[in-house]
Design a protein around this motif. Structure first.
Motif, PDB file in Angstrom:
ATOM      1  N   PRO A 107     -15.000  -3.896  10.977  1.00  0.00           N
ATOM      2  CA  PRO A 107     -16.112  -3.105  10.425  1.00  0.00           C
ATOM      3  C   PRO A 107     -16.158  -1.674  10.942  1.00  0.00           C
ATOM      4  O   PRO A 107     -16.809  -0.818  10.348  1.00  0.00           O
ATOM      5  CB  PRO A 107     -17.354  -3.890  10.890  1.00  0.00           C
ATOM      6  CG  PRO A 107     -16.904  -4.642  12.104  1.00  0.00           C
ATOM      7  CD  PRO A 107     -15.470  -4.987  11.832  1.00  0.00           C
ATOM      8  N   HIS A 165     -13.543   3.087   3.960  1.00  0.00           N
ATOM      9  CA  HIS A 165     -14.906   2.682   3.595  1.00  0.00           C
ATOM     10  C   HIS A 165     -15.233   3.022   2.140  1.00  0.00           C
ATOM     11  O   HIS A 165     -16.265   2.593   1.628  1.00  0.00           O
ATOM     12  CB  HIS A 165     -15.922   3.346   4.523  1.00  0.00           C
ATOM     13  CG  HIS A 165     -15.857   2.843   5.934  1.00  0.00           C
ATOM     14  ND1 HIS A 165     -16.238   1.566   6.280  1.00  0.00           N
ATOM     15  CD2 HIS A 165     -15.439   3.430   7.085  1.00  0.00           C
ATOM     16  CE1 HIS A 165     -16.076   1.390   7.587  1.00  0.00           C
ATOM     17  NE2 HIS A 165     -15.586   2.504   8.090  1.00  0.00           N
ATOM     18  N   TYR A 170      -9.953   0.383  -0.932  1.00  0.00           N
ATOM     19  CA  TYR A 170     -10.141  -0.900  -0.249  1.00  0.00           C
ATOM     20  C   TYR A 170      -8.810  -1.499   0.228  1.00  0.00           C
ATOM     21  O   TYR A 170      -8.724  -2.136   1.281  1.00  0.00           O
ATOM     22  CB  TYR A 170     -10.831  -1.892  -1.189  1.00  0.00           C
ATOM     23  CG  TYR A 170      -9.915  -2.419  -2.280  1.00  0.00           C
ATOM     24  CD1 TYR A 170      -9.194  -3.603  -2.115  1.00  0.00           C
ATOM     25  CD2 TYR A 170      -9.728  -1.709  -3.465  1.00  0.00           C
ATOM     26  CE1 TYR A 170      -8.337  -4.075  -3.103  1.00  0.00           C
ATOM     27  CE2 TYR A 170      -8.870  -2.162  -4.441  1.00  0.00           C
ATOM     28  CZ  TYR A 170      -8.177  -3.347  -4.270  1.00  0.00           C
ATOM     29  OH  TYR A 170      -7.314  -3.803  -5.238  1.00  0.00           O
ATOM     30  N   ASP A 173      -7.279  -1.135   3.753  1.00  0.00           N
ATOM     31  CA  ASP A 173      -7.834  -1.915   4.855  1.00  0.00           C
ATOM     32  C   ASP A 173      -7.431  -3.377   4.788  1.00  0.00           C
ATOM     33  O   ASP A 173      -7.844  -4.180   5.629  1.00  0.00           O
ATOM     34  CB  ASP A 173      -9.370  -1.803   4.824  1.00  0.00           C
ATOM     35  CG  ASP A 173      -9.996  -2.143   6.160  1.00  0.00           C
ATOM     36  OD1 ASP A 173      -9.368  -1.865   7.198  1.00  0.00           O
ATOM     37  OD2 ASP A 173     -11.114  -2.692   6.179  1.00  0.00           O
TER      38      ASP A 173
END
Length: 214
Positions: A107, A165, A170, A173
């Motif tokens: 996160p 983020h 996406y 990550d």
């Protein structure tokens, strides 16, 4: 001759923190940690070593040896490359373990995946080119060289951490096989930029150092 100079760098010129910070590649196993910090540690370690070398007159001592100035630059470049690549190699098993044990993502920023290592090599390349060329322009202004180099390196780390983020990125990550295959071009580009960067840093640094009057 280069092997002897590199041995001298490792035994005499390298500050102990160079080895300590190299081991910090293991930080990629820490949950909810900004893994880009690993690369900043990889930039900080050479700075401390070069600062240590300035205080111990390492450059002047090396210049007294029967070696070319270009070989002195080459040995310093190889020391940086060895430390940075060792840091990445040390981080790899911990990155694999982290994904296996904690597969829920990071996160705090980018996951330790293929794209992460590609971006890291680019960050190292930017730092190396600026730091080495600036330092060998005088062979003693370490602080100025580090400041000029670490600012763009830090911006690169921030960009890497923030980019993932955004929903459109996406896949940067991801740690699935499909996503990491998609990330391969970033790793390949990173490797190419790193190799070109260190060669450029060496050529420019060697040319500048030959004009320095010690």
């Amino acid at each position: 001759m280069i092997s002897n100079l590199l041995y001298k760098e490792l035994r005499l010129a390298a500050h102990p923190n160079l080895f300590v910070f190299t081991l910090l590649g293991a930080l990629v196993i820490v949950p909810a940690y900004p893994y880009g910090m690993v690369f900043l540690f990889g930039c900080l370690a050479p700075y401390i070593t070069f600062m240590y070398g300035r205080e111990t007159n390492d450059i002047y001592y090396t210049a007294l040896l029967p070696v070319k100035k270009r070989d002195t630059v080459k040995a310093k470049c190889l020391l940086m490359v060895l430390a940075q690549l060792a840091q990445l190699a040390i981080s790899l098993p911990f990155a694999i373990l982290r994904v296996s044990v904690l597969p829920n993502g990071n996160p705090a920023g980018i996951e330790a995946n293929v794209a992460y290592y590609g971006f890291g090599l680019m960050i190292y390349a930017v730092f190396n080119v600026i730091f080495l060329t600036q330092f060998f322009g005088t062979a003693h202004k370490v602080g100025k060289a580090f400041l000029l180099a670490v600012i763009p390196a830090t911006l690169g780390v921030v960009a890497m951490e923030v980019l993932v983020h955004f929903p459109v990125f996406y896949w940067l990550d991801g740690v699935s096989a499909e996503e990491m295959v998609r990330q391969l071009p970033i790793l390949i580009i990173g490797i190419a930029i790193y190799v070109i960067g260190i060669l450029l840093a060496y050529r420019v640094s060697a040319k500048r150092f030959e004009q320095v009057d010690l």
